[in-house]
Design an enzyme around this catalytic site. Structure first.
Site, mmCIF file in Angstrom:
data_model
loop_
_atom_site.group_PDB
_atom_site.id
_atom_site.type_symbol
_atom_site.label_atom_id
_atom_site.label_comp_id
_atom_site.label_asym_id
_atom_site.label_seq_id
_atom_site.Cartn_x
_atom_site.Cartn_y
_atom_site.Cartn_z
ATOM 1 N N GLU A 1 -9.616 -1.815 5.635
ATOM 2 C CA GLU A 1 -10.274 -1.456 6.885
ATOM 3 C C GLU A 1 -11.524 -2.305 7.104
ATOM 4 O OE1 GLU A 1 -8.643 0.204 8.782
ATOM 5 O OE2 GLU A 1 -7.995 2.163 8.080
ATOM 6 N N ASP B 1 -7.331 -2.455 14.398
ATOM 7 C CA ASP B 1 -8.714 -2.821 14.072
ATOM 8 C C ASP B 1 -8.783 -4.092 13.213
ATOM 9 O OD1 ASP B 1 -7.805 -1.916 11.622
ATOM 10 O OD2 ASP B 1 -9.225 -0.250 11.442
ATOM 11 N N HIS C 1 -7.014 -4.656 10.463
ATOM 12 C CA HIS C 1 -6.810 -4.522 9.010
ATOM 13 C C HIS C 1 -5.494 -5.135 8.561
ATOM 14 C CE1 HIS C 1 -4.910 -0.345 9.832
ATOM 15 N NE2 HIS C 1 -3.943 -1.058 9.294
ATOM 16 N N ASP D 1 0.815 -1.219 0.000
ATOM 17 C CA ASP D 1 0.000 0.000 0.000
ATOM 18 C C ASP D 1 0.848 1.269 0.000
ATOM 19 O OD1 ASP D 1 0.954 -0.438 2.576
ATOM 20 O OD2 ASP D 1 -1.013 -0.748 3.458
HETATM 21 C C1 GLP Z 1 -0.526 0.423 8.482
HETATM 22 C C2 GLP Z 1 -0.178 -0.474 7.302
HETATM 23 C C3 GLP Z 1 -0.373 -1.943 7.642
HETATM 24 C C4 GLP Z 1 0.279 -2.272 8.967
HETATM 25 C C5 GLP Z 1 -0.339 -1.427 10.052
HETATM 26 C C6 GLP Z 1 0.209 -1.724 11.431
HETATM 27 O O1 GLP Z 1 -1.871 0.685 8.585
HETATM 28 N N1 GLP Z 1 -0.958 -0.152 6.155
HETATM 29 O O2 GLP Z 1 0.169 -2.741 6.597
HETATM 30 O O3 GLP Z 1 0.122 -3.629 9.251
HETATM 31 O O4 GLP Z 1 -0.058 -0.060 9.731
HETATM 32 O O5 GLP Z 1 1.398 -1.033 11.623
HETATM 33 P P1 GLP Z 1 2.367 -1.236 12.848
HETATM 34 O O6 GLP Z 1 3.160 -2.430 12.524
HETATM 35 O O7 GLP Z 1 3.197 0.016 12.864
HETATM 36 O O8 GLP Z 1 1.531 -1.393 14.052
#
Ligand code: GLP
Length: 277
Positions: A143, A136, A138, A67
């Site tokens: 989402e 959440d 995702h 993404d």
């Molecule tokens: C973002 C990314 C996800 C990732 C999430 C959690 O939303 N798009 O791919 O898994 O963050 O991030 P973190 O690992 O910093 O908690």
């Protein structure tokens, strides 16, 4: 799903990186799906170390990132383009033309998303997809309420995600509201998937993903439908799971099994990707 729980973040990062390295050693031209966020940083650190100290070769590897934020150019330090170059790509011998990250600044998002999907197919599909998980539930930026059949597309971020990711920006209002993201359906087509999660802040999302019903309210729960998923969790992220004793027991039995007893997580398919169990 294979659920592997270790005491701390460094251990899960090393274990997940070893799986990536095992794939690259058996299939040097593997296609990797990569994630951003703080959680995969330990995996990337370990892969960089393996490249430097052990000669892990990325010269034939192709990558697709999950993404990117809409509106951020690759030179913006908060963009996922910048993140990937900073933490992985500039430290390894990957060919620049083999790196794919969704564009956050295209004039035509629909056309870009169709091209991205087709490019994955043209490169032979993703052999191994690395995933983190949002608080959440995702995966990528899918989402809650995202279709479990969704493809790469524009997505409006949930307020919770904007709040969670605000720590990377100078001001909360700087966090983009839209992103381009692979869909759940795109992710589920990867041949194997590694999900990493760390800390009690992820515990509820992880419990929903692994032990809850398959629901678009926690898009990581869709991974239950995939035949080759390994979840690497530290004790914090695993703290709301009900079956921890069982997962630990399987882990212990499989890692101590004599060589004559099949160990499902070590069996290789012809492509070098582990067989499902
Ligand atoms: C973002 C990314 C996800 C990732 C999430 C959690 O939303 N798009 O791919 O898994 O963050 O991030 P973190 O690992 O910093 O908690």
């Amino acid at each position: 799903m294979r659920v592997i729980i270790r005491d701390d973040y460094e251990e899960i990062s090393r274990a997940a990186a070893r799986d990536v390295a095992r794939l690259l050693n058996s299939k040097p031209n593997a296609v990797l799906g990569l994630a951003t966020g703080s959680t995969p940083l330990g995996i990337y650190r370990e892969l960089v170390r393996m490249h430097r100290d052990e000669g892990l070769d990325f010269s034939k590897v192709t990558t697709f990132n999950l993404d990117e934020y809409v509106g951020l150019t690759p030179s913006n330090p908060q963009s996922y383009h910048y993140f990937m170059h900073e933490h992985l790509f500039q430290h390894i011998n990957i060919a620049r033309q083999n790196i794919h990250i969704p564009s956050g600044t295209t004039d035509n998002y629909d056309a870009f998303c169709v091209w991205y999907e087709q490019r994955i197919v043209d490169c032979g599909g993703i052999d191994l997809q690395v995933l983190g998980i949002g608080s959440d539930g995702h995966i990528a930026f899918n989402e809650p309420s995202s279709s479990l059949g969704s493809r790469t597309r524009l997505k409006t971020l949930a307020k919770q995600t904007i709040q969670d990711n605000a720590r990377f920006f100078s001001r909360p209002e700087d966090v983009p509201i839209y992103a381009v993201t692979m869909g759940v359906g795109t992710i589920l087509e990867a041949r194997s998937i590694l999900l990493v999660a760390s800390g009690s802040g992820k515990a509820a999302a992880v419990a929903g993903a692994i032990e809850g019903p398959v629901t678009s309210m926690n898009t990581a729960s869709s991974l239950q439908l995939h035949r080759d998923v390994t979840c690497y969790l530290d004790r914090g992220a695993a703290s709301e799971l009900k079956m921890v004793d069982y997962y630990d027991w399987i882990d212990e039995k499989e890692s101590s099994a004599p060589p004559t007893v099949p160990r499902p997580h070590l069996l290789k398919s012809p492509t070098g990707v582990r067989q499902s169990n």
